[in-house]
Design a protein around this motif. Sequence first.
Motif, PDB file in Angstrom:
ATOM      1  N   UNK A  72      25.763 -17.722 -16.854  1.00 27.29           N
ATOM      2  CA  UNK A  72      25.305 -18.294 -18.110  1.00 27.29           C
ATOM      3  C   UNK A  72      24.387 -19.485 -17.856  1.00 27.29           C
ATOM      4  N   UNK A 116      26.731 -28.617 -25.306  1.00 31.11           N
ATOM      5  CA  UNK A 116      25.874 -27.676 -24.596  1.00 31.11           C
ATOM      6  C   UNK A 116      25.836 -26.362 -25.381  1.00 31.11           C
ATOM      7  N   UNK A 117      24.682 -25.727 -25.347  1.00 28.67           N
ATOM      8  CA  UNK A 117      24.491 -24.477 -26.056  1.00 28.67           C
ATOM      9  C   UNK A 117      24.204 -23.380 -25.041  1.00 28.67           C
ATOM     10  N   UNK A 118      25.011 -22.340 -25.104  1.00 29.32           N
ATOM     11  CA  UNK A 118      24.977 -21.293 -24.090  1.00 29.32           C
ATOM     12  C   UNK A 118      24.095 -20.117 -24.485  1.00 29.32           C
ATOM     13  N   UNK A 119      23.502 -19.511 -23.483  1.00 35.01           N
ATOM     14  CA  UNK A 119      22.794 -18.256 -23.668  1.00 35.01           C
ATOM     15  C   UNK A 119      23.775 -17.090 -23.623  1.00 35.01           C
ATOM     16  N   UNK A 120      23.258 -15.865 -23.757  1.00 35.86           N
ATOM     17  CA  UNK A 120      24.123 -14.683 -23.803  1.00 35.86           C
ATOM     18  C   UNK A 120      24.628 -14.232 -22.440  1.00 35.86           C
TER      19      UNK A 120
END
Lengths: 113, 110
Positions: free
Chosen positions: A91, A102-106
């Motif tokens: 990730x 924090x903002x996560x990707x797929x």
Amino acid sequence: DARVTQTPRHKVTEMGQEVTMRCQPILGHNTVFWYRQTMMQGLELLAYFRNRAPLDDSGMPKDRFSAEMPDATLATLKIQPSEPRDSAVYFCASGNRGEETQYFGPGTRLLVL
Amino acid sequence: QKEVEQDPGPLSVPEGAIVSLNCTYSNSAFQYFMWYRQYSRKGPELLMYTYSSGNKEDGRFTAQVDKSSKYISLFIRDSQPSDSATYLCAMKKWGGKLQFGAGTQVVVTP
């Protein structure tokens, strides 16, 4: 709707091959993180960058992993040579200094045979 | 011993019930506490963020932090099948790295 994007979403490769994963952080975020998630270890921080400079890569096996930020819109994680134990979901996450979230990707789901 | 402990579950509840999740931690320097929700084959998404002690409510979700006991909780009221996911607690000290719990799998049955 701003979000972190990652490519590829899935990757199957053979042991010994090079793997490159890419991440586009949310526009305006100055901090980028790479995590690895496995059933056994959970989420582990591999490395992170602030303003494109590497701040900490202590979680990364140095002999085979490398992480870079060629520009503010692209972060890469490379594994060379790959091994079956590298099979995991990788990730990317982004955020801003001074903001603790924090903002996560797929994620990129990697399988090394 | 890990700095953040979280029961992996699974936790199965009937629809409409209250879901109660918790984490314990050992580092008294932790000040920032978060809960992430992760659906199967997706990335974690931030659900709740709390600084220091106290409660925070957002719709059906309530987060609690008890720093004296080094214990944080997440409550989900009127649970729905769409709440079925893995819930990860995360926390950090100022300037430190985010430390994640192992995640608790929640299953809400109709």
